[in-house]
Design an enzyme around this catalytic site. Structure first.
Site, PDB file in Angstrom:
ATOM      1  N   LYS A   3       5.507 135.871  25.007  1.00 49.27           N
ATOM      2  CA  LYS A   3       6.361 135.521  26.138  1.00 49.27           C
ATOM      3  C   LYS A   3       6.549 136.744  27.017  1.00 49.27           C
ATOM      4  CE  LYS A   3      11.043 134.434  27.249  1.00 49.27           C
ATOM      5  NZ  LYS A   3      12.382 134.141  26.851  1.00 49.27           N
TER       6      LYS A   3
HETATM    7  P1  FBP Z   1      15.655 133.087  31.432  1.00 52.33           P
HETATM    8  O1  FBP Z   1      14.782 131.854  31.626  1.00 52.33           O
HETATM    9  O2  FBP Z   1      17.090 132.770  31.557  1.00 52.33           O
HETATM   10  O3  FBP Z   1      15.171 134.197  32.306  1.00 52.33           O
HETATM   11  O4  FBP Z   1      15.466 133.510  29.931  1.00 52.33           O
HETATM   12  C1  FBP Z   1      14.380 134.236  29.515  1.00 52.33           C
HETATM   13  C2  FBP Z   1      14.814 135.424  28.708  1.00 52.33           C
HETATM   14  O5  FBP Z   1      13.725 136.001  28.061  1.00 52.33           O
HETATM   15  C3  FBP Z   1      15.897 135.147  27.676  1.00 52.33           C
HETATM   16  O6  FBP Z   1      15.349 134.723  26.461  1.00 52.33           O
HETATM   17  C4  FBP Z   1      16.606 136.464  27.616  1.00 52.33           C
HETATM   18  O7  FBP Z   1      17.946 136.357  27.292  1.00 52.33           O
HETATM   19  C5  FBP Z   1      16.500 136.992  28.991  1.00 52.33           C
HETATM   20  O8  FBP Z   1      15.367 136.418  29.576  1.00 52.33           O
HETATM   21  C6  FBP Z   1      16.414 138.482  28.964  1.00 52.33           C
HETATM   22  O9  FBP Z   1      16.186 138.977  30.229  1.00 52.33           O
HETATM   23  P2  FBP Z   1      16.444 140.504  30.522  1.00 52.33           P
HETATM   24  O10 FBP Z   1      15.963 141.274  29.334  1.00 52.33           O
HETATM   25  O11 FBP Z   1      15.648 140.790  31.758  1.00 52.33           O
HETATM   26  O12 FBP Z   1      17.899 140.660  30.727  1.00 52.33           O
END
Ligand code: FBP
Length: 285
Positions: free
Chosen positions: A182
């Site tokens: 991911k």
């Molecule tokens: P979103 O679809 O809300 O962007 O979620 C994806 C994600 O990977 C979450 O699993 C995680 O909490 C978040 O993004 C972390 O984003 P960052 O590290 O940029 O704060």
């Protein structure tokens, strides 16, 4: 196997494509920032219901969230136990191990999920923790999903999603043995000086389009032999999210993992968006 269980669940079953709901933002960003836009989402059961009603392939969350729904929802939707977590009160680019393979098995999960921050001062410790947990998970028949999010002193905000960095981070996740990788959708920038010459010599076809950039990242994951999904990011419009899914699909990505853009909308709006995204992945190229 558990990878097949994820691929064969929900409305995209059998297509090789996935839409996953990740709800670890409470840990990563805090409860109000995550759930105040749609207070129903404070309740962990809400997310199981959303994932089930939308016909998603899986739901990913930290231990407490999965435990809170386990009694009512076990077996209804494949779950991914997020076994490490960061938080916004930390000044370091690191994550704590907050779940175990035993927890994942006890809760009937299909996979463990683990974040690495390539580029951070703790990246090697994170990769070593992942090595141990992944070995244990695979021995128990669980799939391994790796969130590979570059960050740290070498990278500014542009660098974190730059194409060269994203492809590099995705490739490293593949090398750690991840079944599902991911990453954030890549932007057009090439960030590392060391990479610029290479990309000038071997330009990425269609770098100006999301599809072209996705193709490059997917290729970096063993020539397309690993499952690569792309995260949704902060709140965006319905149309922008659908357009993003089109680019991911056209570039050969395996799907979307959409958190905030799902649970920060009202349930009907979220179902409408997720259904439109699923339709994109069902449509022929
Ligand atoms: P979103 O679809 O809300 O962007 O979620 C994806 C994600 O990977 C979450 O699993 C995680 O909490 C978040 O993004 C972390 O984003 P960052 O590290 O940029 O704060």
């Amino acid at each position: 196997t558990n990878i097949a269980r994820i691929l064969n669940s929900g409305k995209l079953a059998g297509t090789g494509k996935m839409v996953i709901l990740p709800v670890d933002q409470g840990f990563e960003h805090g409860p109000a920032r995550s759930f105040a836009p749609n207070p129903a989402a404070y309740d962990p059961r809400y997310h199981f219901e959303l994932a089930i009603e939308a016909g998603l392939n899986a739901y990913a969350a930290p231990l407490g969230m999965i435990e809170a729904g386990a009694a009512s929802f076990a077996g209804t939707v494949p779950t991914i136990l997020k076994v490490n977590s960061s938080n916004s009160l930390s000044t370091t680019k690191d994550q704590a191990v907050t779940g175990t393979v035993a927890d994942a098995l006890r809760l009937g999960c299909s996979a463990i999920g683990f974040t690495i921050y390539p580029g951070s001062e703790y990246q090697f410790e994170m990769m070593e923790e992942l090595r141990e947990l992944a070995e244990e998970a695979k021995a128990a028949g669980l799939a391994v999903v790796v969130w590979s999010y570059p960050r740290g002193p070498m990278l500014d905000k542009v660098g974190e999603t730059a194409l060269d960095i994203c492809a590099y981070a995705a490739h490293m996740a593949a090398l750690t043995g991840a079944h599902i990788i991911k990453v954030k959708p890549p932007t057009e920038a090439i960030s590392l000086d060391a990479a610029k010459k290479t990309y000038e010599k071997f330009p990425v076809p269609d770098i100006a389009t999301l599809a072209g950039r996705i193709r490059h990242v997917v290729q970096a994951c063993f020539g397309g032999r690993r499952l690569v999904v792309f995260s949704g990011g902060e709140a965006g419009t319905h149309d922008a999210m659908v357009e993003m899914a089109r680019g991911i699909h056209a570039g050969g990505g395996n799907g979307s993992i959409v958190g905030r853009n799902s649970f920060q909308r009202s349930k009907p709006e979220a179902l409408k968006l997720l259904s439109a995204i699923i339709d994109v992945y069902k449509s022929p190229l």
